[in-house]
Design an enzyme around this catalytic site. Structure first.
Site, PDB file in Angstrom:
ATOM      1  N   HIS A 138       0.859  -1.378  -0.171  1.00  0.00           N
ATOM      2  CA  HIS A 138      -0.003   0.232   0.046  1.00  0.00           C
ATOM      3  C   HIS A 138       0.799   1.287   0.034  1.00  0.00           C
ATOM      4  O   HIS A 138       0.119   2.401   0.243  1.00  0.00           O
ATOM      5  CB  HIS A 138      -1.017  -0.018   1.099  1.00  0.00           C
ATOM      6  CG  HIS A 138      -1.846  -0.751   1.165  1.00  0.00           C
ATOM      7  ND1 HIS A 138      -2.830  -1.571   2.001  1.00  0.00           N
ATOM      8  CD2 HIS A 138      -2.261  -1.918   0.091  1.00  0.00           C
ATOM      9  CE1 HIS A 138      -3.718  -2.292   1.694  1.00  0.00           C
ATOM     10  NE2 HIS A 138      -3.437  -2.560   0.629  1.00  0.00           N
ATOM     11  N   CYS A 166       8.626  18.852  -6.807  1.00  0.00           N
ATOM     12  CA  CYS A 166       9.838  17.864  -7.253  1.00  0.00           C
ATOM     13  C   CYS A 166      10.759  18.907  -7.824  1.00  0.00           C
ATOM     14  O   CYS A 166      10.453  20.142  -8.149  1.00  0.00           O
ATOM     15  CB  CYS A 166       9.298  16.916  -8.198  1.00  0.00           C
ATOM     16  SG  CYS A 166      10.452  15.874  -9.138  1.00  0.00           S
ATOM     17  N   CYS A 168      11.749  18.606 -10.642  1.00  0.00           N
ATOM     18  CA  CYS A 168      11.392  18.943 -12.148  1.00  0.00           C
ATOM     19  C   CYS A 168      10.308  20.085 -12.086  1.00  0.00           C
ATOM     20  O   CYS A 168       9.730  20.304 -12.953  1.00  0.00           O
ATOM     21  CB  CYS A 168      10.728  17.788 -12.635  1.00  0.00           C
ATOM     22  SG  CYS A 168       9.057  17.255 -12.362  1.00  0.00           S
ATOM     23  N   ALA A 249       0.628  -9.241  18.710  1.00  0.00           N
ATOM     24  CA  ALA A 249       1.773  -9.514  18.056  1.00  0.00           C
ATOM     25  C   ALA A 249       3.174  -9.139  18.546  1.00  0.00           C
ATOM     26  O   ALA A 249       3.868  -9.786  18.685  1.00  0.00           O
ATOM     27  CB  ALA A 249       1.650  -8.592  16.750  1.00  0.00           C
TER      28      ALA A 249
HETATM   29 ZN   LIG Z   1       9.201  15.333 -11.116  1.00  0.00          ZN
END
Ligand SMILES: [Zn+2]
Length: 261
Positions: A138, A166, A168, A249
Protein backbone atom coordinates in the site's frame (compact mmCIF):
# COMPACT_ATOMS: atom_id res chain seq x y z
CA UNK A 1 -19.32 -21.89 45.60
CA UNK A 2 -17.30 -18.85 44.69
CA UNK A 3 -14.03 -20.59 45.47
CA UNK A 4 -14.93 -23.57 43.31
CA UNK A 5 -15.88 -21.25 40.50
CA UNK A 6 -12.58 -19.41 40.86
CA UNK A 7 -10.62 -22.68 40.82
CA UNK A 8 -12.39 -23.77 37.67
CA UNK A 9 -11.57 -20.48 35.95
CA UNK A 10 -7.91 -20.74 36.93
CA UNK A 11 -7.73 -24.21 35.47
CA UNK A 12 -9.37 -23.07 32.25
CA UNK A 13 -6.91 -20.21 31.82
CA UNK A 14 -4.03 -22.58 32.56
CA UNK A 15 -5.24 -25.00 29.88
CA UNK A 16 -5.60 -22.22 27.38
CA UNK A 17 -2.10 -20.90 27.98
CA UNK A 18 -0.56 -24.36 27.69
CA UNK A 19 -2.36 -24.82 24.37
CA UNK A 20 -0.86 -21.50 23.31
CA UNK A 21 2.61 -22.60 24.45
CA UNK A 22 2.27 -25.78 22.38
CA UNK A 23 1.20 -23.75 19.35
CA UNK A 24 4.16 -21.41 19.72
CA UNK A 25 6.47 -24.42 20.05
CA UNK A 26 5.03 -25.81 16.80
CA UNK A 27 5.72 -22.52 15.01
CA UNK A 28 9.32 -22.54 16.28
CA UNK A 29 9.82 -25.99 14.77
CA UNK A 30 8.32 -24.83 11.45
CA UNK A 31 10.57 -21.77 11.35
CA UNK A 32 13.61 -23.92 12.02
CA UNK A 33 12.75 -26.29 9.14
CA UNK A 34 11.72 -23.62 6.64
CA UNK A 35 13.99 -22.44 3.86
CA UNK A 36 11.46 -19.99 2.49
CA UNK A 37 9.33 -17.86 4.80
CA UNK A 38 6.79 -15.22 3.83
CA UNK A 39 5.24 -12.88 6.38
CA UNK A 40 2.16 -10.70 5.92
CA UNK A 41 1.55 -7.92 8.43
CA UNK A 42 -1.32 -5.51 8.93
CA UNK A 43 -2.64 -2.85 11.27
CA UNK A 44 -2.46 -5.11 14.34
CA UNK A 45 1.34 -5.03 14.49
CA UNK A 46 1.34 -1.21 14.19
CA UNK A 47 -1.40 -0.90 16.82
CA UNK A 48 1.08 -2.40 19.30
CA UNK A 49 3.28 0.66 18.61
CA UNK A 50 0.34 3.00 19.27
CA UNK A 51 -0.42 3.70 15.60
CA UNK A 52 -4.14 4.44 15.14
CA UNK A 53 -5.96 2.86 12.21
CA UNK A 54 -7.06 6.27 10.88
CA UNK A 55 -10.48 4.74 10.43
CA UNK A 56 -11.86 4.76 13.94
CA UNK A 57 -12.92 7.93 15.81
CA UNK A 58 -9.36 8.42 17.16
CA UNK A 59 -8.02 8.57 13.62
CA UNK A 60 -10.38 11.19 12.19
CA UNK A 61 -8.92 14.50 11.06
CA UNK A 62 -11.19 17.58 11.01
CA UNK A 63 -14.15 15.19 10.75
CA UNK A 64 -13.12 13.95 7.30
CA UNK A 65 -13.40 10.25 6.66
CA UNK A 66 -10.26 8.73 5.06
CA UNK A 67 -12.37 7.92 1.97
CA UNK A 68 -12.87 11.68 1.45
CA UNK A 69 -9.12 12.39 1.44
CA UNK A 70 -7.29 9.28 0.22
CA UNK A 71 -8.19 9.41 -3.45
CA UNK A 72 -6.72 10.96 -6.57
CA UNK A 73 -10.00 12.83 -7.08
CA UNK A 74 -9.68 14.47 -3.65
CA UNK A 75 -6.05 15.33 -4.42
CA UNK A 76 -6.91 16.87 -7.79
CA UNK A 77 -9.70 18.88 -6.18
CA UNK A 78 -7.71 20.14 -3.19
CA UNK A 79 -4.08 19.00 -2.89
CA UNK A 80 -3.46 21.34 0.07
CA UNK A 81 -6.25 19.70 2.06
CA UNK A 82 -4.93 16.21 1.33
CA UNK A 83 -1.38 17.24 2.20
CA UNK A 84 -2.72 18.80 5.43
CA UNK A 85 -4.08 15.40 6.38
CA UNK A 86 -0.86 13.62 5.47
CA UNK A 87 1.22 16.16 7.40
CA UNK A 88 -0.95 15.51 10.44
CA UNK A 89 -0.47 11.76 10.06
CA UNK A 90 3.29 12.10 9.46
CA UNK A 91 3.59 14.26 12.57
CA UNK A 92 1.77 11.62 14.60
CA UNK A 93 3.72 8.71 13.11
CA UNK A 94 7.07 10.46 13.66
CA UNK A 95 6.54 9.86 17.40
CA UNK A 96 5.98 6.09 16.99
CA UNK A 97 8.70 3.47 17.21
CA UNK A 98 8.87 -0.21 16.26
CA UNK A 99 7.83 -2.74 18.91
CA UNK A 100 9.37 -6.16 19.75
CA UNK A 101 7.36 -7.84 16.96
CA UNK A 102 8.91 -5.55 14.31
CA UNK A 103 12.40 -6.21 15.68
CA UNK A 104 11.86 -9.98 15.87
CA UNK A 105 10.81 -10.08 12.18
CA UNK A 106 13.84 -8.00 11.19
CA UNK A 107 16.05 -10.48 13.01
CA UNK A 108 14.32 -13.45 11.42
CA UNK A 109 15.13 -12.15 7.93
CA UNK A 110 18.83 -12.61 8.64
CA UNK A 111 18.39 -16.31 9.40
CA UNK A 112 16.12 -17.51 6.58
CA UNK A 113 17.49 -18.12 3.09
CA UNK A 114 14.42 -16.88 1.23
CA UNK A 115 12.40 -14.33 3.06
CA UNK A 116 9.85 -11.67 2.18
CA UNK A 117 7.85 -9.45 4.48
CA UNK A 118 4.67 -8.21 2.81
CA UNK A 119 3.01 -5.38 4.69
CA UNK A 120 -0.24 -3.51 4.30
CA UNK A 121 1.07 -0.83 6.67
CA UNK A 122 2.33 2.47 5.30
CA UNK A 123 4.05 3.68 8.49
CA UNK A 124 7.50 2.34 7.56
CA UNK A 125 8.05 0.80 11.01
CA UNK A 126 9.38 -2.48 9.57
CA UNK A 127 12.13 -0.62 7.73
CA UNK A 128 12.93 1.44 10.84
CA UNK A 129 13.26 -1.86 12.74
CA UNK A 130 15.84 -3.05 10.21
CA UNK A 131 13.80 -5.18 7.78
CA UNK A 132 15.22 -5.02 4.26
CA UNK A 133 13.20 -7.43 2.12
CA UNK A 134 9.88 -5.63 2.48
CA UNK A 135 7.02 -5.43 -0.02
CA UNK A 136 4.93 -2.41 0.95
CA UNK A 137 1.82 -3.20 -1.04
CA UNK A 138 0.00 0.00 0.00
CA UNK A 139 3.03 2.29 -0.23
CA UNK A 140 4.92 4.23 2.43
CA UNK A 141 3.91 7.50 4.06
CA UNK A 142 7.59 8.59 4.20
CA UNK A 143 7.89 8.45 0.42
CA UNK A 144 6.66 11.02 -2.07
CA UNK A 145 6.01 10.60 -5.77
CA UNK A 146 6.10 13.26 -8.47
CA UNK A 147 2.79 13.61 -10.31
CA UNK A 148 4.74 14.65 -13.44
CA UNK A 149 7.99 12.62 -13.69
CA UNK A 150 6.77 9.80 -11.34
CA UNK A 151 10.06 9.73 -9.43
CA UNK A 152 9.73 8.25 -5.93
CA UNK A 153 11.89 9.64 -3.14
CA UNK A 154 12.17 9.20 0.62
CA UNK A 155 11.22 12.36 2.47
CA UNK A 156 10.92 12.45 6.26
CA UNK A 157 10.43 16.21 6.56
CA UNK A 158 7.64 17.08 9.03
CA UNK A 159 5.66 19.04 8.10
CA UNK A 160 6.11 19.27 4.34
CA UNK A 161 4.99 22.43 2.55
CA UNK A 162 1.28 22.19 1.69
CA UNK A 163 2.17 22.08 -2.00
CA UNK A 164 5.53 20.27 -2.07
CA UNK A 165 7.27 20.14 -5.42
CA UNK A 166 9.73 17.91 -7.22
CA UNK A 167 13.05 19.14 -8.66
CA UNK A 168 11.32 18.98 -12.07
CA UNK A 169 8.72 21.45 -10.80
CA UNK A 170 5.89 18.89 -10.65
CA UNK A 171 3.57 18.57 -7.65
CA UNK A 172 4.49 15.78 -5.22
CA UNK A 173 1.90 13.39 -3.81
CA UNK A 174 2.19 10.78 -1.05
CA UNK A 175 3.53 7.45 -2.39
CA UNK A 176 0.44 5.67 -1.11
CA UNK A 177 -2.09 3.49 -2.90
CA UNK A 178 -5.33 5.43 -2.65
CA UNK A 179 -8.92 4.25 -2.90
CA UNK A 180 -9.70 3.30 -6.48
CA UNK A 181 -6.03 2.90 -7.45
CA UNK A 182 -4.40 -0.37 -8.44
CA UNK A 183 -1.60 -1.85 -6.37
CA UNK A 184 1.92 -1.57 -7.81
CA UNK A 185 2.26 -4.50 -10.25
CA UNK A 186 5.89 -5.25 -9.48
CA UNK A 187 5.31 -5.39 -5.71
CA UNK A 188 2.27 -7.61 -6.21
CA UNK A 189 4.17 -10.00 -8.48
CA UNK A 190 7.00 -10.23 -5.97
CA UNK A 191 4.44 -10.96 -3.23
CA UNK A 192 2.60 -13.69 -5.14
CA UNK A 193 5.89 -15.35 -6.13
CA UNK A 194 6.90 -15.45 -2.46
CA UNK A 195 3.49 -16.82 -1.44
CA UNK A 196 3.73 -19.61 -3.99
CA UNK A 197 7.28 -20.56 -3.02
CA UNK A 198 7.19 -20.36 0.76
CA UNK A 199 7.14 -23.34 3.15
CA UNK A 200 5.74 -21.14 5.89
CA UNK A 201 3.42 -18.13 5.82
CA UNK A 202 3.00 -16.05 8.97
CA UNK A 203 -0.02 -13.71 8.94
CA UNK A 204 0.31 -11.15 11.71
CA UNK A 205 -2.17 -8.55 12.85
CA UNK A 206 -4.52 -8.55 9.90
CA UNK A 207 -8.04 -9.84 9.53
CA UNK A 208 -7.26 -10.56 5.88
CA UNK A 209 -10.52 -9.11 4.65
CA UNK A 210 -9.17 -6.66 2.11
CA UNK A 211 -8.15 -7.76 -1.38
CA UNK A 212 -5.51 -8.78 -2.36
CA UNK A 213 -4.36 -9.78 1.14
CA UNK A 214 -7.56 -11.82 1.45
CA UNK A 215 -6.26 -14.15 -1.24
CA UNK A 216 -2.75 -14.55 0.23
CA UNK A 217 -3.50 -17.34 2.72
CA UNK A 218 -5.43 -19.46 0.17
CA UNK A 219 -2.67 -19.02 -2.44
CA UNK A 220 0.08 -20.07 -0.01
CA UNK A 221 -2.01 -22.97 1.28
CA UNK A 222 -2.74 -24.20 -2.27
CA UNK A 223 1.01 -24.25 -2.92
CA UNK A 224 1.73 -26.36 0.13
CA UNK A 225 2.73 -23.77 2.74
CA UNK A 226 2.07 -24.18 6.44
CA UNK A 227 0.04 -21.12 7.41
CA UNK A 228 0.06 -19.52 10.86
CA UNK A 229 -2.11 -16.60 11.90
CA UNK A 230 -1.44 -14.31 14.87
CA UNK A 231 -4.27 -11.90 15.63
CA UNK A 232 -6.10 -10.44 18.63
CA UNK A 233 -9.36 -12.07 17.53
CA UNK A 234 -10.28 -14.97 15.26
CA UNK A 235 -10.54 -13.97 11.58
CA UNK A 236 -12.40 -15.31 8.53
CA UNK A 237 -9.20 -17.27 7.80
CA UNK A 238 -8.94 -18.93 11.19
CA UNK A 239 -10.51 -22.15 9.90
CA UNK A 240 -8.38 -22.23 6.77
CA UNK A 241 -4.99 -21.73 8.42
CA UNK A 242 -3.03 -24.54 10.07
CA UNK A 243 -2.60 -22.67 13.31
CA UNK A 244 -4.40 -19.63 14.67
CA UNK A 245 -2.92 -17.95 17.74
CA UNK A 246 -4.86 -15.19 19.50
CA UNK A 247 -2.83 -12.50 21.17
CA UNK A 248 -0.87 -9.31 20.71
CA UNK A 249 1.78 -9.39 17.98
CA UNK A 250 4.33 -7.72 20.26
CA UNK A 251 3.97 -10.61 22.75
CA UNK A 252 3.52 -13.59 20.44
CA UNK A 253 5.99 -12.89 17.60
CA UNK A 254 9.11 -12.56 19.82
CA UNK A 255 8.04 -15.77 21.62
CA UNK A 256 7.77 -17.60 18.29
CA UNK A 257 11.38 -16.75 17.49
CA UNK A 258 12.81 -17.12 20.97
CA UNK A 259 15.60 -19.73 20.98
CA UNK A 260 15.08 -20.60 17.30
CA UNK A 261 18.27 -19.04 15.94
ZN1 LIG B 1 9.26 15.34 -11.00
Amino acid sequence: MNILHQQHEDRAIGERSSVKDDAIQQVRARIQQATCVTVLTGAGISADSGVPTFRGPEGLWKNFRPEQLASSKAFERDPQLVWGWYNWRRELLATKTPNPAHFALAEMEGHVRNFLLITQNVDGLHITAGSKRVAEIHGNIWKVRCTVCQQVTINREVPLPLLPSCSCGGLLRPHIVWFGETLPAQVLEQSFNALQECDLLLIIGTSGLVYPAASFAPVAKDHGAYVVEVNLDPTPHSDLVDLSIQGRAKDIVPQMLSGVF
